[in-house]
Design a protein around this motif. Sequence first.
Motif, PDB file in Angstrom:
ATOM      1  N   GLY A  46       0.830  -1.199   0.000  1.00 37.22           N
ATOM      2  CA  GLY A  46       0.000   0.000   0.000  1.00 37.22           C
ATOM      3  C   GLY A  46       0.862   1.246   0.000  1.00 37.22           C
ATOM      4  N   ILE A  47       0.213   2.373   0.214  1.00 35.92           N
ATOM      5  CA  ILE A  47       0.877   3.668   0.186  1.00 35.92           C
ATOM      6  C   ILE A  47       0.604   4.385   1.503  1.00 35.92           C
ATOM      7  CG2 ILE A  47       1.072   5.884  -1.002  1.00 35.92           C
ATOM      8  CD1 ILE A  47       0.089   4.498  -3.527  1.00 35.92           C
ATOM      9  N   GLU A  48       1.652   4.979   2.070  1.00 38.81           N
ATOM     10  CA  GLU A  48       1.520   5.755   3.289  1.00 38.81           C
ATOM     11  C   GLU A  48       1.880   7.212   2.992  1.00 38.81           C
ATOM     12  OE1 GLU A  48       3.921   4.093   6.334  1.00 38.81           O
ATOM     13  OE2 GLU A  48       2.689   2.275   6.558  1.00 38.81           O
ATOM     14  N   TRP A  49       1.030   8.141   3.470  1.00 35.58           N
ATOM     15  CA  TRP A  49       1.295   9.562   3.321  1.00 35.58           C
ATOM     16  C   TRP A  49       1.867  10.121   4.623  1.00 35.58           C
ATOM     17  CZ3 TRP A  49      -2.223   7.144   0.366  1.00 35.58           C
ATOM     18  CH2 TRP A  49      -2.303   7.498  -0.971  1.00 35.58           C
ATOM     19  N   PRO A  50       2.638  11.196   4.565  1.00 35.58           N
ATOM     20  CA  PRO A  50       3.175  11.799   5.784  1.00 35.58           C
ATOM     21  C   PRO A  50       2.044  12.251   6.706  1.00 35.58           C
ATOM     22  CG  PRO A  50       4.223  12.723   3.830  1.00 35.58           C
ATOM     23  CD  PRO A  50       3.072  11.901   3.351  1.00 35.58           C
ATOM     24  N   PHE A  51       2.311  12.249   8.007  1.00 35.83           N
ATOM     25  CA  PHE A  51       1.342  12.719   8.980  1.00 35.83           C
ATOM     26  C   PHE A  51       0.995  14.173   8.681  1.00 35.83           C
ATOM     27  CE2 PHE A  51       0.606  14.594  13.315  1.00 35.83           C
ATOM     28  CZ  PHE A  51      -0.657  14.051  13.477  1.00 35.83           C
ATOM     29  N   ARG A  52      -0.290  14.501   8.651  1.00 34.68           N
ATOM     30  CA  ARG A  52      -0.744  15.812   8.194  1.00 34.68           C
ATOM     31  C   ARG A  52      -0.135  16.969   8.993  1.00 34.68           C
ATOM     32  NH1 ARG A  52      -7.070  16.828   8.203  1.00 34.68           N
ATOM     33  NH2 ARG A  52      -6.671  16.676  10.447  1.00 34.68           N
ATOM     34  N   GLY A  53       0.058  16.765  10.308  1.00 32.71           N
ATOM     35  CA  GLY A  53       0.576  17.843  11.134  1.00 32.71           C
ATOM     36  C   GLY A  53       1.990  18.263  10.773  1.00 32.71           C
ATOM     37  N   HIS A  54       2.766  17.377  10.097  1.00 27.91           N
ATOM     38  CA  HIS A  54       4.148  17.698   9.736  1.00 27.91           C
ATOM     39  C   HIS A  54       4.306  17.945   8.238  1.00 27.91           C
ATOM     40  CE1 HIS A  54       5.520  16.645  13.756  1.00 27.91           C
ATOM     41  NE2 HIS A  54       4.789  15.541  13.676  1.00 27.91           N
ATOM     42  N   ARG A  55       3.218  17.957   7.520  1.00 26.63           N
ATOM     43  CA  ARG A  55       3.322  18.019   6.067  1.00 26.63           C
ATOM     44  C   ARG A  55       3.921  19.338   5.594  1.00 26.63           C
ATOM     45  NH1 ARG A  55      -2.001  16.198   3.432  1.00 26.63           N
ATOM     46  NH2 ARG A  55      -1.317  14.261   4.384  1.00 26.63           N
ATOM     47  N   ASP A  56       3.525  20.444   6.260  1.00 30.58           N
ATOM     48  CA  ASP A  56       4.015  21.758   5.822  1.00 30.58           C
ATOM     49  C   ASP A  56       5.472  21.968   6.222  1.00 30.58           C
ATOM     50  OD1 ASP A  56       1.534  22.314   4.785  1.00 30.58           O
ATOM     51  OD2 ASP A  56       0.795  23.253   6.631  1.00 30.58           O
ATOM     52  N   GLU A  57       5.877  21.451   7.405  1.00 31.51           N
ATOM     53  CA  GLU A  57       7.227  21.657   7.874  1.00 31.51           C
ATOM     54  C   GLU A  57       8.220  20.768   7.132  1.00 31.51           C
ATOM     55  OE1 GLU A  57       7.282  20.964  12.021  1.00 31.51           O
ATOM     56  OE2 GLU A  57       5.582  22.287  12.449  1.00 31.51           O
ATOM     57  N   ASN A  58       7.856  19.525   6.918  1.00 32.15           N
ATOM     58  CA  ASN A  58       8.743  18.571   6.258  1.00 32.15           C
ATOM     59  C   ASN A  58       7.992  17.866   5.126  1.00 32.15           C
ATOM     60  OD1 ASN A  58      10.992  18.848   8.210  1.00 32.15           O
ATOM     61  ND2 ASN A  58       9.509  17.944   9.619  1.00 32.15           N
ATOM     62  N   PRO A  59       7.849  18.549   4.009  1.00 32.88           N
ATOM     63  CA  PRO A  59       7.094  17.917   2.916  1.00 32.88           C
ATOM     64  C   PRO A  59       7.763  16.640   2.438  1.00 32.88           C
ATOM     65  CG  PRO A  59       8.259  19.871   2.150  1.00 32.88           C
ATOM     66  CD  PRO A  59       8.389  19.854   3.643  1.00 32.88           C
ATOM     67  N   GLU A  60       6.990  15.575   2.342  1.00 34.35           N
ATOM     68  CA  GLU A  60       7.514  14.293   1.893  1.00 34.35           C
ATOM     69  C   GLU A  60       6.561  13.683   0.888  1.00 34.35           C
ATOM     70  OE1 GLU A  60       8.238  11.661   5.073  1.00 34.35           O
ATOM     71  OE2 GLU A  60       9.418  13.081   6.254  1.00 34.35           O
ATOM     72  N   GLU A  61       7.140  12.890   0.005  1.00 33.67           N
ATOM     73  CA  GLU A  61       6.325  12.167  -0.953  1.00 33.67           C
ATOM     74  C   GLU A  61       5.746  10.922  -0.277  1.00 33.67           C
ATOM     75  OE1 GLU A  61       5.534  12.964  -4.105  1.00 33.67           O
ATOM     76  OE2 GLU A  61       6.569  14.876  -3.766  1.00 33.67           O
ATOM     77  N   PRO A  62       4.562  10.496  -0.674  1.00 31.71           N
ATOM     78  CA  PRO A  62       4.040   9.232  -0.124  1.00 31.71           C
ATOM     79  C   PRO A  62       4.954   8.077  -0.479  1.00 31.71           C
ATOM     80  CG  PRO A  62       2.742   9.968  -2.006  1.00 31.71           C
ATOM     81  CD  PRO A  62       3.663  11.092  -1.663  1.00 31.71           C
ATOM     82  N   ARG A  63       5.006   7.082   0.406  1.00 31.94           N
ATOM     83  CA  ARG A  63       5.900   5.951   0.213  1.00 31.94           C
ATOM     84  C   ARG A  63       5.108   4.670   0.001  1.00 31.94           C
ATOM     85  NH1 ARG A  63      10.558   5.352   4.504  1.00 31.94           N
ATOM     86  NH2 ARG A  63      11.059   3.772   2.948  1.00 31.94           N
ATOM     87  N   VAL A  64       5.617   3.846  -0.904  1.00 32.08           N
ATOM     88  CA  VAL A  64       5.030   2.517  -1.104  1.00 32.08           C
ATOM     89  C   VAL A  64       5.592   1.591  -0.022  1.00 32.08           C
ATOM     90  CG1 VAL A  64       4.878   0.534  -2.643  1.00 32.08           C
ATOM     91  CG2 VAL A  64       4.776   2.856  -3.582  1.00 32.08           C
ATOM     92  N   ARG A  65       4.703   0.884   0.657  1.00 32.69           N
ATOM     93  CA  ARG A  65       5.117  -0.040   1.707  1.00 32.69           C
ATOM     94  C   ARG A  65       4.694  -1.457   1.317  1.00 32.69           C
ATOM     95  NH1 ARG A  65       8.647   2.268   5.422  1.00 32.69           N
ATOM     96  NH2 ARG A  65       7.854   4.273   6.163  1.00 32.69           N
ATOM     97  N   ARG A  66       5.607  -2.413   1.533  1.00 34.34           N
ATOM     98  CA  ARG A  66       5.308  -3.810   1.245  1.00 34.34           C
ATOM     99  C   ARG A  66       5.660  -4.652   2.457  1.00 34.34           C
ATOM    100  NH1 ARG A  66       8.122  -1.804  -3.210  1.00 34.34           N
ATOM    101  NH2 ARG A  66       6.906  -1.646  -5.146  1.00 34.34           N
TER     102      ARG A  66
END
Length: 209
Positions: A46-66
């Motif tokens: 599946g895909i995990e997105w960064p925690f919303r509270g830290h999205r503006d401070e540390n923008p990250e791309e969603p990651r594929v997790r297996r």
Amino acid sequence: MFDRAQTVEPTDKGIRLLGAESFNYELEESDCLLILQSTELTVRAGIEWPFRGHRDENPEEPRVRRYINASMSEVNSRTFAFRGTKFLGAVRRITLECHESSKDYIKAMVWTPDENMVDETTLHIVVTLKEDHFKETFHPIWLRQAKSTLDLTIDCKGFQWGPEASFGEVGDQRHYVLDGSRVVEAAFSSIYLRTSLGVSPPRLPTSQR
């Protein structure tokens, strides 16, 4: 072999198992080669997105997790465990969780029925593989080849009865005892995925008349 053991005592070279009716076995610290085979294999991706509270401070791309989860069985050994002076008996269940990480790593833990929501003595193995190793090993699964069996061989620290360790024949069932009071020291030997490709052979050409 050790089913009648009840208590454990430390010795200079290892441990002593004691039980009723003069049951007495002295075991030496040993490298225990566990050859395991999956009886049930579950895949999660599946895909995990960064925690919303830290999205503006540390923008990250969603990651594929297996993730791979499996129930395993021993091929030619029988494993027991103890904690302190209490002998826990035979390991009744072996579980595996495997996922991608920055390095190849393995550890094993003994869980008892009063912890981690297990109902029987369980050996739980955690494996992380570097991304390229993970993808190479489990590549057939992503190609939807579902009929797969995972073979895992690990070398872990435990205890073994001396004569069995010294004079056992190749293929004989081995009996290992692990210290469940700490993380079991373990190392990789091999990990393989056996897959039924499910490819039908081409039909034979019919004769032309």
